[in-house]
Motif scaffolding. Sequence first.
Motif, PDB file in Angstrom:
ATOM      1  N   GLN A   1       0.822  -1.216   0.000  1.00  0.00           N
ATOM      2  CA  GLN A   1       0.000   0.000   0.000  1.00  0.00           C
ATOM      3  C   GLN A   1       0.856   1.266   0.000  1.00  0.00           C
ATOM      4  N   GLY A   2       2.171   1.115   0.024  1.00  0.00           N
ATOM      5  CA  GLY A   2       3.067   2.262  -0.043  1.00  0.00           C
ATOM      6  C   GLY A   2       3.591   2.750   1.291  1.00  0.00           C
ATOM      7  N   PHE A   3       3.313   2.039   2.374  1.00  0.00           N
ATOM      8  CA  PHE A   3       3.816   2.429   3.687  1.00  0.00           C
ATOM      9  C   PHE A   3       5.237   1.915   3.868  1.00  0.00           C
ATOM     10  N   THR A   4       6.023   2.610   4.678  1.00  0.00           N
ATOM     11  CA  THR A   4       7.361   2.165   5.047  1.00  0.00           C
ATOM     12  C   THR A   4       7.254   1.449   6.385  1.00  0.00           C
ATOM     13  N   CYS A   5       7.690   0.187   6.420  1.00  0.00           N
ATOM     14  CA  CYS A   5       7.603  -0.620   7.644  1.00  0.00           C
ATOM     15  C   CYS A   5       8.999  -1.059   8.070  1.00  0.00           C
ATOM     16  N   PHE A   6       9.114  -1.348   9.354  1.00  0.00           N
ATOM     17  CA  PHE A   6      10.358  -1.854   9.920  1.00  0.00           C
ATOM     18  C   PHE A   6      10.017  -2.894  10.970  1.00  0.00           C
ATOM     19  N   GLN A   7      10.621  -4.076  10.827  1.00  0.00           N
ATOM     20  CA  GLN A   7      10.408  -5.161  11.776  1.00  0.00           C
ATOM     21  C   GLN A   7      11.773  -5.685  12.214  1.00  0.00           C
TER      22      GLN A   7
ATOM     23  N   PHE B   1      10.061  -8.218  18.299  1.00  0.00           N
ATOM     24  CA  PHE B   1       8.803  -7.953  18.983  1.00  0.00           C
ATOM     25  C   PHE B   1       7.692  -8.723  18.267  1.00  0.00           C
ATOM     26  N   PRO B   2       7.498 -10.005  18.594  1.00  0.00           N
ATOM     27  CA  PRO B   2       6.463 -10.777  17.904  1.00  0.00           C
ATOM     28  C   PRO B   2       5.090 -10.127  18.092  1.00  0.00           C
TER      29      PRO B   2
ATOM     30  N   TYR C   1       4.167  -7.320  16.643  1.00  0.00           N
ATOM     31  CA  TYR C   1       4.227  -5.868  16.448  1.00  0.00           C
ATOM     32  C   TYR C   1       5.231  -5.535  15.357  1.00  0.00           C
ATOM     33  N   LEU C   2       4.986  -4.427  14.654  1.00  0.00           N
ATOM     34  CA  LEU C   2       5.958  -3.876  13.728  1.00  0.00           C
ATOM     35  C   LEU C   2       5.814  -2.368  13.714  1.00  0.00           C
ATOM     36  N   PHE C   3       6.839  -1.698  13.235  1.00  0.00           N
ATOM     37  CA  PHE C   3       6.851  -0.236  13.197  1.00  0.00           C
ATOM     38  C   PHE C   3       6.465   0.228  11.798  1.00  0.00           C
ATOM     39  N   ILE C   4       5.729   1.328  11.735  1.00  0.00           N
ATOM     40  CA  ILE C   4       5.296   1.877  10.467  1.00  0.00           C
ATOM     41  C   ILE C   4       5.517   3.385  10.475  1.00  0.00           C
ATOM     42  N   GLN C   5       5.948   3.910   9.333  1.00  0.00           N
ATOM     43  CA  GLN C   5       6.171   5.338   9.203  1.00  0.00           C
ATOM     44  C   GLN C   5       4.942   5.959   8.543  1.00  0.00           C
ATOM     45  N   LEU C   6       4.357   6.954   9.228  1.00  0.00           N
ATOM     46  CA  LEU C   6       3.117   7.580   8.756  1.00  0.00           C
ATOM     47  C   LEU C   6       3.239   9.096   8.783  1.00  0.00           C
ATOM     48  N   PRO C   7       2.482   9.772   7.924  1.00  0.00           N
ATOM     49  CA  PRO C   7       2.441  11.239   7.984  1.00  0.00           C
ATOM     50  C   PRO C   7       1.830  11.699   9.300  1.00  0.00           C
ATOM     51  N   GLU C   8       2.297  12.818   9.800  1.00  0.00           N
ATOM     52  CA  GLU C   8       1.804  13.358  11.075  1.00  0.00           C
ATOM     53  C   GLU C   8       0.319  13.722  11.012  1.00  0.00           C
ATOM     54  N   GLN C   9      -0.165  14.138   9.839  1.00  0.00           N
ATOM     55  CA  GLN C   9      -1.543  14.612   9.728  1.00  0.00           C
ATOM     56  C   GLN C   9      -2.563  13.499   9.935  1.00  0.00           C
TER      57      GLN C   9
ATOM     58  N   LYS D   1      17.570  -0.144  14.205  1.00  0.00           N
ATOM     59  CA  LYS D   1      18.109  -0.457  12.874  1.00  0.00           C
ATOM     60  C   LYS D   1      19.605  -0.725  12.946  1.00  0.00           C
ATOM     61  N   LEU D   2      20.318   0.095  13.695  1.00  0.00           N
ATOM     62  CA  LEU D   2      21.762  -0.108  13.855  1.00  0.00           C
ATOM     63  C   LEU D   2      22.060  -1.451  14.510  1.00  0.00           C
ATOM     64  N   GLN D   3      21.319  -1.759  15.560  1.00  0.00           N
ATOM     65  CA  GLN D   3      21.536  -3.008  16.293  1.00  0.00           C
ATOM     66  C   GLN D   3      21.209  -4.223  15.439  1.00  0.00           C
ATOM     67  N   THR D   4      20.119  -4.172  14.678  1.00  0.00           N
ATOM     68  CA  THR D   4      19.756  -5.321  13.856  1.00  0.00           C
ATOM     69  C   THR D   4      20.723  -5.501  12.699  1.00  0.00           C
ATOM     70  N   GLN D   5      21.267  -4.399  12.153  1.00  0.00           N
ATOM     71  CA  GLN D   5      22.276  -4.525  11.106  1.00  0.00           C
ATOM     72  C   GLN D   5      23.548  -5.140  11.659  1.00  0.00           C
ATOM     73  N   ALA D   6      23.925  -4.742  12.871  1.00  0.00           N
ATOM     74  CA  ALA D   6      25.131  -5.288  13.499  1.00  0.00           C
ATOM     75  C   ALA D   6      24.949  -6.771  13.802  1.00  0.00           C
ATOM     76  N   SER D   7      23.771  -7.166  14.286  1.00  0.00           N
ATOM     77  CA  SER D   7      23.544  -8.577  14.613  1.00  0.00           C
ATOM     78  C   SER D   7      23.373  -9.418  13.359  1.00  0.00           C
ATOM     79  N   ALA D   8      22.935  -8.809  12.242  1.00  0.00           N
ATOM     80  CA  ALA D   8      22.823  -9.555  10.989  1.00  0.00           C
ATOM     81  C   ALA D   8      24.201  -9.938  10.465  1.00  0.00           C
ATOM     82  N   ASN D   9      25.201  -9.092  10.731  1.00  0.00           N
ATOM     83  CA  ASN D   9      26.564  -9.378  10.303  1.00  0.00           C
ATOM     84  C   ASN D   9      27.262 -10.346  11.249  1.00  0.00           C
ATOM     85  N   ASP D  10      26.721 -10.517  12.449  1.00  0.00           N
ATOM     86  CA  ASP D  10      27.293 -11.408  13.455  1.00  0.00           C
ATOM     87  C   ASP D  10      26.520 -12.718  13.402  1.00  0.00           C
TER      88      ASP D  10
END
Length: 149
Positions: free
Chosen positions: A26-32, A53-54, A56-64, A99-108
């Motif tokens: 639908q065009g939303f930006t999500c992060f899990q 966080f089973p 739950y996920l994070f979503i980026q939305l306009p403030e309005q 995001k930083l932590q998950t990128q670091a753990s993905a490389n480990d």
Amino acid sequence: MSDSGWYVVQCRANQNYRAQENLENQGFTCFQPQLCLEKVRAGRRVRRQEPLFPGYLFIQLPEQGSGWHTIRSTRGVTKLVAFGDCPAAVPPALIDALKLQTQASANDDRPALRPGRPPAHRTRPLRGHGGGLTPLRRPGRHRAAQHAP
């Protein structure tokens, strides 16, 4: 989305990936955030990526608030987490840190918790608290424990 914020979406049971896929369609930006876990399946140790966080996920939305009503009707989504009628915003610094932590753990390739390595609590609520994995009688089994200072 320059004028946007991060919010939390509650997903239906075991439908995190479905909800994320449908929201992104639908065009939303999500992060899990994902966590590398070592589990025993059919007598063998297997490393798997699972949601930090089973349910739950994070979503980026306009403030309005435009588009918030479409989230409720998305397959795999239960609701947008809110306090009363106002969706609960997540600080962007927290998302960046995750995001930083998950990128670091993905490389480990090692699991996040290992015997003999206490968790590093650097933030205020848990700073100074110790803990770790305690071996149990059965080989390869451990108990996670949190200790007060």
